[in-house]
Structure formats: structure tokens, C-alpha cells
Design a protein around this motif. Structure first.
Motif, PDB file in Angstrom:
ATOM      1  N   HIS A 261      -6.131  -5.880 -12.973  1.00  0.00           N
ATOM      2  CA  HIS A 261      -5.748  -4.908 -11.945  1.00  0.00           C
ATOM      3  C   HIS A 261      -6.431  -5.284 -10.634  1.00  0.00           C
ATOM      4  CE1 HIS A 261      -4.447  -1.355 -14.533  1.00  0.00           C
ATOM      5  NE2 HIS A 261      -4.851  -2.249 -15.408  1.00  0.00           N
TER       6      HIS A 261
ATOM      7  N   ASN B 281      -6.676  -3.598  -6.560  1.00  0.00           N
ATOM      8  CA  ASN B 281      -6.243  -2.520  -5.671  1.00  0.00           C
ATOM      9  C   ASN B 281      -6.533  -2.882  -4.235  1.00  0.00           C
ATOM     10  OD1 ASN B 281      -5.434  -0.320  -7.597  1.00  0.00           O
ATOM     11  ND2 ASN B 281      -7.496  -0.768  -8.325  1.00  0.00           N
TER      12      ASN B 281
ATOM     13  N   THR C 132      -1.428  -1.188  -5.951  1.00  0.00           N
ATOM     14  CA  THR C 132      -2.057  -1.697  -7.166  1.00  0.00           C
ATOM     15  C   THR C 132      -1.261  -2.923  -7.598  1.00  0.00           C
ATOM     16  OG1 THR C 132      -2.674   0.524  -7.837  1.00  0.00           O
ATOM     17  CG2 THR C 132      -2.730  -1.161  -9.540  1.00  0.00           C
TER      18      THR C 132
ATOM     19  N   ASN D 264       3.324   0.783  -5.194  1.00  0.00           N
ATOM     20  CA  ASN D 264       2.902   1.569  -4.034  1.00  0.00           C
ATOM     21  C   ASN D 264       3.722   2.854  -3.994  1.00  0.00           C
ATOM     22  OD1 ASN D 264       2.244   2.769  -1.668  1.00  0.00           O
ATOM     23  ND2 ASN D 264       2.485   0.942  -0.382  1.00  0.00           N
TER      24      ASN D 264
END
Lengths: 319, 319
Positions: B41, B43, B48, B68
Motif C-alpha cells: 500500500h 498513500n 491509495t 481516489n
């Protein structure tokens, strides 16, 4: 989505513009306006897959690189790569770029940015040890930042050396090329020396006098067990310039001298401090070690994407 | 490199073949012939980015998904995705697929595989709660595994509900469609109930009698704070079937009942044990919860790639 293959990338770029993009990347790095998660490694059988994302304010990108050293035995490249460039506002994918071409270009420009900031402005000769793709682009970009008249080349493999010179001569017809019989001869005859091999042992003689007042650029070693430069180098320099602090963890050219107390941590400095402030460190013997980072890929991919759109180059694929 | 966009993927696939591919994926999962590193992941601002690699014996792939939620306000999709499929021997990139289309198709087939193994064979009605892309493909694939005559649909948004039914009716002209006034009505009138919402609270009434002898398929909740099914469900079932053990960490539909002692860890079982052994668990009230995994993406991408090559569909891009 715009697709840019190797030929399109090569035809599109201006080396001086790529160098500007890399200077921008170093400024972004220095100012901290980016987010670069640690690269992800995955291994399966003989393959290593690297996933390298990086975000900047307008674009983000992910370079996917797969490495299989056994491919050479069946006549295929050992490295394949793709870069996907996205819009940082929406996440929308904008472009798919050939990762090998992108990597070669940005690495050439990163090495030459090192030359610009730490080699003497009058440098007229560059020596290239290692005749792979990276050595090739180092030679090309060196000629953009310094008034190079001679390129000296050394490789243990004579056939590769000849092919390398022939191919490079076509791109640089005004340069004098010389194949060297040893790395010692190469260092003697060159103002700037680039090492771009996958060697696990120093490729340059361990002789302090030989290294005096030269500029060394390290490109090849990207793992702790790989090393291109001899112990003697560290008796001649006061600083090591790196492209990213990770170099001190990833490259044997920094890791081993640190372990052996030939180099202290506070001597390792990120070259973005020079680039962002237009400072130079060109006196005496100098050394720049690059291991690369995804920020360079994103910034150069952004440059290529914008230029391709402007010049209507590449293939639009409806995805 | 072969490029497959959304329309090409949709025109190419046979739903029964995708279902076979998903059963193959469950067998590969059960036998352990794959390597699926934890998804990465990253951010940045509102975005993300998920990087999901998975290796199987002949192919590996990486799905890149960017999310998003604020895109909807500007009329753009909140999720963008791409899948790159590579050869597992050499690492060579073979195909680039539209990730949204791939995800919708494989998720539809995963849900329907759940229905095949844990719903009664005579099930003639399916209820869909949530009218997004996932609900759409769940309805389509349900008709491939069960003799569905009626599809009941519920959504809080009447306009979306009508649009969903009109669009689905075109694909399934022989099915009777009914918009429901409540999820209670939907559960009453349906043999199989699929939840495909992004709700943080149960979307089904907390009434044990209502849930009796029904088959529930959970698609929507993929985070611990998302939950679609009520406490009462867990008084009616002896097992929860999941597509991957990660569901017990990732989905609030498992996490919360475990925390509240409504469910014990040993009641959570991976459905691959049924699929690989052609066992069924169709009596009483049953529940399958899917959160998805990259193995499904790779196996379905492999199927689509092979079929596209055979039928000469897609765009070849020289990269």
C-alpha cells in the motif's frame, strides 16, 4: 494511455533536457516534495521482481523490473522493465514506457549530473570501464556536460569492447575513441572515470598515485557484495557524494569502506545539496556513487510523456 | 505486448470459462503452487496505490490499482487499475490488461464459485444489494451457476436501482427483474443474497428467522470498518467460508463477529478445501465472504491472454 517504446524514447529525448529533469529531481529530493515508499522485492525461481513506486506533486509512477540472469543463456535480455505513469490528482494512468530505455537514459543523466558538479570543468577525456547499456549512456551524457574530446574504453571482453566503440562512434562522430589494454592505462589517460560493471571486486588498481586529481563515477555496484573501487580511493577523497542515502546501505562501494573504517558515515553526502544550491566540489580527487531511485524514473517519465504529447509521438492505446 | 481494454475483455470472455479458471485458481491455492507476496500500500494525498504481485508456475502478474474517492465529485472513476502479465520463466511482459474490467470479471466469478459450492442447487432467485460494478457481475455470473429465474435488486438510490436493472435486463433478457422496497423484502424473496456495498453498518435486518436457509455472499466489505451482515447471521451458521484467510483480518464482516465472540476462529474456513475436493456445503444457512486476492487476477489474466492470442483480439504494442 500513451505507449512509448525504446525507439520512441530514444528519438524523443534531448540529452540536455533530460539533464535538466534530473536536476529538477535532485531539487525535489532536497526540498522533500515527494513520497517514495521502500521498493518491494519479490523472488520466484530465478526471477526477482522489483516494484518501485514514487509520488511527486503532479505525477506518480511505478517501475516494474524483472531480473533473470539465466535469460542470457537463451539469448533473451536478463532485465525487463515497464514504467506506468499516473496523474497524482486522480490516479488515472497516463503512459506506459519501456523501462529499460527509461532506466538507461535516467542513469546516464544521473552520472553526468555527478560529473557536472564534481569533475573539473576542463575535463576533456572520459574513461568507461564496462561496455553494457549503462556504460553507453554514461559516455553519451558525459559529452553533454563536459568538453569531451577522447573516450577511453576498457572491457575484459575484446569483442564487446570493439562493438561498444563502433556503436558509440556512430552517435559521437567527432570524438576520438581508444580501446585500453588495462584499467590502469584507462585511469592514467582519463580525467573522468566511470565504472559500470557488475564486478564483485575492484576493477581499478589499488594505487593512490594513479587516482590523484581524477573524478570517479560509480554506476555498477547496487548490492553490498558488488564493488568497483579500490581501498586507495578512500585515502584520496574527503567526501563521497551519493544520489540517495540508500547508497550507503545498498552498494558495496560504500558499505565495505564503511565496514573497514576507510570511510566514516559523516563523509557520505547526498549530491542534491550541491545541485539544489548550485554549489560545486571539483578540486582534488572526487567520487560520486549512484544506485538510482524511483524519483528519477518518475521525473524523467514525466518529461518524456509531456514531450511525446507535444510532438505527437507514441501510440495511444484505449485502455 | 498485448493490450486488452475493457471492451475487448468483455467481448472475449465466456463466463463458464472464467469460472473454470477461478476453480483452477482455488486448486492452485489449495496445493500451494504459487507465491503471493503481501500486497503493498502507498498513500499520497487522496490517493491509495495498491501493488499486488502474484507468481504461478507459468505466469506472474502485478495489478496496480489507484483509489481516489474524491474523483466522483469531478465525474471520474474512483478506481483505476492495470494488470501486467509476465512469463514466469523469463520475466518477459506479455500483456497489459484493463484492471477494472479484470477485477469485475474475476470478482463475479469468485462470488459465483461460492454460490456453486454453498447454495442449494435448486436456487432460482438471487437478490443483489448494491448496484455498482461488482453487484452487476455477481448477477451475471450467478445465472451461470444456478437456474436463476428472478433477480431482486435493492439500493437506497432509486435512480441507480432503475439504471442497474435496465442495463442488466439487456444482458439477461429471459430473467424477471424486481426492484425491492427494502433489504428485508429482498432477503425474503431471494434464495441467494449478495451484498456488494461499501457500507460500514449491516445492510440486512438483524432477524434470525429472516436469514434461515438462505445463502449469503459477501463482496463489499474489504476493510475492518466495513460491514454488511448483521449479528443474527452468526447464530444461524456453523461455518464462514472465505476466499483467502486474509478475509479474517481485512473484512469487518469477519473481524467484528470474531471480536464480539459471535464467531470463533476455527469456524472460518477457506473455500478452496471444498473446490479442490469437489465437496459441497449447501444445507441450512450458508455464508461465503470474499475479499479477493492477486492469484485470481493472474489466473484470469492468463485465461484472457491465451484466448485473446488464439482469437486475435487486442492491440499488439511494440514495447
Amino acid at each position: 494511455m500513451l505507449i512509448l517504446n525504446q525507439k520512441q524514447i530514444e528519438s524523443l529525448l534531448s540529452r540536455s533536457e533530460v539533464l535538466e529533469a534530473i536536476e529538477d529531481a535532485f531539487t525535489i529530493f532536497q526540498e522533500g516534495n515527494f513520497d517514495m515508499p521502500d521498493r518491494m522485492h519479490a523472488n520466484y525461481n530465478n526471477i526477482t521482481l522489483l516494484l518501485m513506486p514514487c509520488f511527486t506533486s503532479q505525477y506518480f509512477g511505478t517501475k516494474l523490473v524483472s531480473v533473470n540472469p539465466q535469460n542470457q543463456a537463451i539469448g533473451k535480455p536478463s532485465i525487463y522493465g515497464n514504467m506506468i505513469l499516473n496523474d497524482s490528482e486522480t490516479g488515472e494512468p497516463l503512459a506506459l514506457l519501456n523501462g529499460a530505455a527509461l532506466t538507461a537514459v535516467r542513469t546516464g543523466a544521473v552520472g553526468a549530473t555527478g560529473m557536472k558538479y564534481i569533475s573539473k570543468e576542463s575535463s576533456e577525456s572520459v574513461g568507461i570501464i564496462g561496455t553494457g547499456t549503462q556504460g553507453f549512456t554514461q559516455a553519451l551524457f558525459a559529452c553533454t556536460v563536459r568538453p569531451i574530446k577522447k573516450i577511453n574504453v576498457f572491457d575484459l571482453d575484446d569483442k564487446k569492447l570493439t562493438e561498444f566503440i563502433n556503436k558509440l562512434q556512430k552517435k559521437l562522430p567527432e570524438i576520438e575513441f581508444n580501446g585500453m589494454n588495462s584499467s590502469e592505462e584507462l585511469v592514467k589517460k582519463s580525467d573522468i572515470i566511470v565504472c559500470a560493471t557488475s564486478s564483485e571486486n575492484p576493477v581499478i588498481p589499488n594505487d593512490p598515485n594513479l587516482l590523484k586529481d581524477k573524478c570517479f563515477i560509480g554506476i555498477g555496484s547496487y548490492k553490498p557484495n558488488m564493488r568497483e573501487f579500490p581501498d586507495a580511493l578512500f585515502s584520496q577523497i574527503t567526501k563521497v557524494w551519493v544520489d540517495t542515502p540508500f547508497a550507503a546501505k545498498e552498494s558495496g562501494d560504500i558499505v565495505t569502506p564503511l565496514e573497514n573504517n576507510l570511510l566514516q558515515k559523516n563523509q557520505v553526502n547526498t549530491i542534491s545539496t550541491l545541485v539544489a544550491n548550485k554549489h560545486y566540489d571539483q578540486a582534488g580527487t572526487t567520487f560520486f556513487k549512484s544506485v538510482g531511485m524511483a524519483l528519477f524514473d518518475v521525473v524523467v517519465a514525466e518529461y518524456l510523456y509531456k514531450k511525446a504529447i507535444k510532438e505527437n509521438i507514441g501510440t495511444q492505446a484505449d485502455l
